[in-house]
Write an enzyme that holds these catalytic residues in place. Sequence first.
Site, short mmCIF file in Angstrom:
data_model
loop_
_atom_site.label_atom_id
_atom_site.label_comp_id
_atom_site.label_asym_id
_atom_site.label_seq_id
_atom_site.Cartn_x
_atom_site.Cartn_y
_atom_site.Cartn_z
N GLY A 72 0.92 -1.53 -0.25
CA GLY A 72 -0.37 -0.06 -0.06
C GLY A 72 0.83 1.63 0.07
N SER A 201 -3.74 -3.15 -0.56
CA SER A 201 -2.86 -3.83 -0.05
C SER A 201 -2.88 -5.34 0.53
CB SER A 201 -1.83 -3.62 1.05
OG SER A 201 -0.72 -4.01 1.69
N HIS A 203 -1.69 -7.85 2.96
CA HIS A 203 -1.45 -8.16 4.30
C HIS A 203 -2.75 -7.47 5.25
CE1 HIS A 203 0.29 -5.05 6.96
NE2 HIS A 203 0.64 -3.92 5.24
N CYS A 326 3.70 6.43 22.65
CA CYS A 326 4.69 5.08 22.23
C CYS A 326 4.59 4.39 21.41
CB CYS A 326 5.07 5.17 23.19
SG CYS A 326 5.07 6.28 25.48
C1 PLP Z 1 -1.61 -0.01 6.04
C2 PLP Z 1 -1.54 0.87 5.11
C3 PLP Z 1 -1.32 1.26 4.58
C4 PLP Z 1 0.81 0.66 4.45
O1 PLP Z 1 0.86 -0.75 3.34
P1 PLP Z 1 1.63 -1.92 3.23
O2 PLP Z 1 1.09 -2.19 2.78
O3 PLP Z 1 1.89 -1.78 4.94
O4 PLP Z 1 2.48 -0.65 2.84
C5 PLP Z 1 -1.24 2.21 3.88
N1 PLP Z 1 -2.55 3.09 4.55
C6 PLP Z 1 -3.62 2.31 4.98
C7 PLP Z 1 -4.45 3.21 4.96
C8 PLP Z 1 -3.34 1.71 5.80
O5 PLP Z 1 -4.28 0.89 6.44
#
Ligand code: PLP
Length: 393
Positions: A72, A201, A203, A326
């Site tokens: 993402g 994304s 995951h 934190c």
């Molecule tokens: C997790 C997330 C990302 C980043 O995605 P990655 O695959 O971890 O780089 C970007 N935008 C939002 C809203 C997310 O929740």
Amino acid sequence: MKKFVYADNAATTKITQPVLDAMLPWLTEGYGNASSIYSKGREALKALNSARETVAGCLGAKPEEIFFTSGGSEADNWAIKGVAHTMAKKGKKHLITSVFEHHAVLHTMDALRKEGFEITELPVTPQGLVRVEDVAAAIREDTALVTIMYANNEIGTIQPIAEIGKVCHEKGVLFHTDAVQAVGNVPIDVKEQNIDLLSLSGHKLHGPKGVGALYIRRGIVIPNLIDGGAQEKSKRAGTENVAGIVGLATAMEIACNGIEERASKVKQMRDRLIDGLLQIPRCRLNGDRERRLPGNVNISFEGVEGESLLLWLDQNGICASSGSACTSGSLDPSHVLIAIGLPHEVAHGSLRLTLGEFNTTEDVDYILEVVPGVIEKLRAMSPLWERIIAQEK
Ligand SMILES: *Cc1c(COP(=O)(O)O)cnc(C)c1O
């Protein structure tokens, strides 16, 4: 046996068995390079093409509009920097976003600001929604791009994407959305919703980490973020992550086919959790109650430090997250909670629990069993809580 409850599905999700099963052949005997001419390569290319069709199908896009990325963050960077640099050549150096985007968007904007772009960061309502009128009012002659996230990763609020897209198109401006939290949880159709570019994304939807995609509407040409080989129509270099891409497509197909059914099940658990937690004195739900992701619960407890809360929950086998300082590695509390108007000390006491399809009502009841006691314990030790109570008298 100690109970374990994973309630941090907005941070990442577990790969499911069908996803792993679909990936495994490409991690073992199917190791061919998709650019190679012999059959081992061609098989990989076939898998890649089929994955592209699946991903496109889930979004109402065409396969040639889907470009695989490393996730993402890369998709966000590519979309925003790409459009910005293309439009700058036409004298358009103004970009519009919102204050509560993911850092993949906000820090990309910071980088562009240093290059001389002008950025408008729209405010959000106390419910955590971007107003369509604000988008319309912010668009100028020299606006290159509007980028507004589909659903917020902290408070789960779902933005009026189709309406924002419509306003952008009426004014001739491109529209990108970071839909990383939304894909698989809400139905998406890029054409109907006036979306020009969309990031997703793997995951976050039970696929693998390190793989994602950018939808780029046909006709939009942006420069490469990664230069090199001719992969992804020469737009994104690097030997394709075939297993990852197949995993992403499998996860998306599963997610997008059962949205309604899964959402209603997860929503029921979410509402049970929200109602239960709101019984605790002096707390508030963050984000609009209706217009939110099926699994998102975000509650602030006065007189509590989020970090300590998370550690106590971990002691009880519960994985959650917080808008506290934190956890984010900085001294400031969550920019999202500040954006919706929370005072710093209240933002520090916030708890995000994000449920998914693999959670159960028993998980919810277990969380409801544990949290009130932990809050009570933390408040008993808190000078801040003492002050709040003293003020009440
Ligand atoms: C997790 C997330 C990302 C980043 O995605 P990655 O695959 O971890 O780089 C970007 N935008 C939002 C809203 C997310 O929740």
